[in-house]
Design an enzyme around this catalytic site. Sequence first.
Site, PDB file in Angstrom:
ATOM      1  N   CYS A 405       1.387   5.742   0.369  1.00 42.16           N
ATOM      2  CA  CYS A 405       1.331   4.295   0.241  1.00 42.16           C
ATOM      3  C   CYS A 405       2.734   3.665   0.372  1.00 42.16           C
ATOM      4  O   CYS A 405       3.229   3.524   1.484  1.00 42.16           O
ATOM      5  CB  CYS A 405       0.615   3.898  -1.038  1.00 42.16           C
ATOM      6  N   HIS A 536      -4.248   6.467  -0.579  1.00 43.14           N
ATOM      7  CA  HIS A 536      -3.861   7.439  -1.606  1.00 43.14           C
ATOM      8  C   HIS A 536      -4.746   8.687  -1.517  1.00 43.14           C
ATOM      9  O   HIS A 536      -5.777   8.757  -2.191  1.00 43.14           O
ATOM     10  CB  HIS A 536      -4.018   6.815  -2.996  1.00 43.14           C
ATOM     11  N   GLU A 538      -4.370  11.437  -2.804  1.00 45.11           N
ATOM     12  CA  GLU A 538      -4.399  12.181  -4.077  1.00 45.11           C
ATOM     13  C   GLU A 538      -5.645  11.883  -4.910  1.00 45.11           C
ATOM     14  O   GLU A 538      -6.072  12.716  -5.704  1.00 45.11           O
ATOM     15  CB  GLU A 538      -3.129  11.911  -4.894  1.00 45.11           C
TER      16      GLU A 538
HETATM   17  N1  GLN Z   1       3.740  -2.083  -3.067  1.00 42.53           N
HETATM   18  C1  GLN Z   1       3.051  -1.692  -1.886  1.00 42.53           C
HETATM   19  C2  GLN Z   1       1.918  -2.632  -1.542  1.00 42.53           C
HETATM   20  O1  GLN Z   1       1.472  -3.388  -2.348  1.00 42.53           O
HETATM   21  C3  GLN Z   1       2.529  -0.267  -2.008  1.00 42.53           C
HETATM   22  C4  GLN Z   1       1.500  -0.099  -3.073  1.00 42.53           C
HETATM   23  C5  GLN Z   1       1.291   1.331  -3.468  1.00 42.53           C
HETATM   24  O2  GLN Z   1       2.137   2.181  -3.251  1.00 42.53           O
HETATM   25  N2  GLN Z   1       0.167   1.625  -4.081  1.00 42.53           N
HETATM   26  O3  GLN Z   1       1.468  -2.658  -0.420  1.00 42.53           O
END
Ligand code: GLN
Length: 565
Positions: A405, A536, A538
Amino acid sequence: MATNMKQRKHKYIFVIGGVMSGVGKGVTTASIAMLLQAKGFKVNPIKVDPYLNVDAGTMNPTEHGEVFVLNSGLECDQDMGNYERFLNLNLGNDDYITSGMVYRHVIDKERALGYKGKCVEALPHIPNEILRRIDRAVETSGSDVSVIEVGGTVGDYQNIMFLEAARRLWLTHRNDVIFILVSYLPVPGTIGEMKTKPTQNAVRLLNSYGIQQDFIIARGPVPLDEKRKEKLAIWCNTEAERVISAPDIESIYDVPLNFEKDNISSLILSSLNLKSRVRRDGFEKWKKFVSRTKNAKEELSIAVIGKYFDTGDFMLSDAYLSVIEAVKHAAAKLGKKAVLSWLNAKDYDHKSEDGLGKKEGSDISSLKQYDGIIVPGGFGEAGIEGKIKVIQFVRENKIPYFGLCYGMQLAVIEYARNVAGLLGAHTTEINKEALHKVIDIMPEQKKHMEEGKYGATMRLGAYEARVKDGTIARKAYGKEIIYERHRHRYEVNPEYIGHLEKVGMIFSATSPNGVLMEIAELPRKIHPFFLGTQFHPEFQSRPLVPHPLFTEFLKSASARRNKNK
Ligand code: GLN
């Protein structure tokens, strides 16, 4: 009211914590649920959390650990991740209940004249709503048994309504409800003996709410001896065989097997008047997985570069729980043991100030000692430049890199700045005026921000993506169509894709309409493994079904280790 609960043959197991938090109620709940599942029952775990946040989405992970995301997009407590991993199940929205959801519903109902002129009070209306939600979870899951973990500790002010709901359910369904107290027995260094008093006091408190536990899970640094088992049995009013020894052990996945040494599943079944539905327990594969984890000889050293570690003078890795577990699952599959290190991103930004002026950061070249580096998800500015420096270093030094992410977005920024020559490339999360907004907010997200709507408004939950042929991602997945869980507001800006591709970056997975970039990677001839996911992965890794991208990442970490031997 409890009497409203549907009259069906259903069994309820409440798991309640005593003495202190952090003793492993979540893993206990998951383990008990898993053991009953192995006995042939359909089990639905439920987490009830006392906080007033409607869901976990607006909480900083240093407050309450990782924010776990379900397929549906519900942002919830990290224990839900443990349940999904132990049961190999996708849970639904009804399996998670917070005080915030409960109170919000009751107040909205009152405003809509739903209580028909009655005085609406905490008692009985809040426990009633809790029971209605538990009932709904039972109905949607179609389960035989619910294992309900009550967040917090006995004696907290916040979880009283949940305990009251549990007591009422027991009052009307005495043969179908049992209580399990997960307690802690310290062995103070100065005394050198395991002490039962805190547990006795926790039981007294629990009794004062009208609840008598049927089982005690005696957590502690060492196994419970017979003498203390007897003592707890007498003083806490629970048969000795139902006091289960639960010492600290190396792997959480060993907990159910350890419980079985004290026959917990048969004892629970008999106290609920149930009989096992299978001739042989269904956890042979689980046992093999646990022994592979324990017996693996070759180590892989993986560093996680994060920022949600500090709590006072202590370091916790809870914020990254699913990442840690996903690494362990993939390592077990490869017959390796993952050794994880926690590195604070701020330490790699040499410009960082500590109030006394410039602070000398960690030496970035020390990262060469690791077999692989992960930059997990995150929000906001802290540690950003440190993470980008780390990414540049691992890219140039061909150290396997996996970005999750934010870790993907920052890899794109690093590539834009240092390879594509787009100085001033940034995410608008940090710099709205950036010269090159390579990571930018989606228009509908912008609207949410302007209206101050932060809760449950990110791009959340499972979305379909298409994986391109001939890429590392495609080789790992072995298929074109994937579904992965998201939690973010920002995306790779489509205006820069052509430019980034021209200088070698491959967007190996996109949304079905090709607009959103889901995976970025570098070709193998440039780097052994440099890959980031907008989602994600994970959240979907399971002990018996590790996530293919984690497995692929660790394979290349292992190749690096063998080369450096
Ligand atoms: N801050 C970033 C976003 O909002 C990544 C979010 C995250 O890593 N879950 O897009």
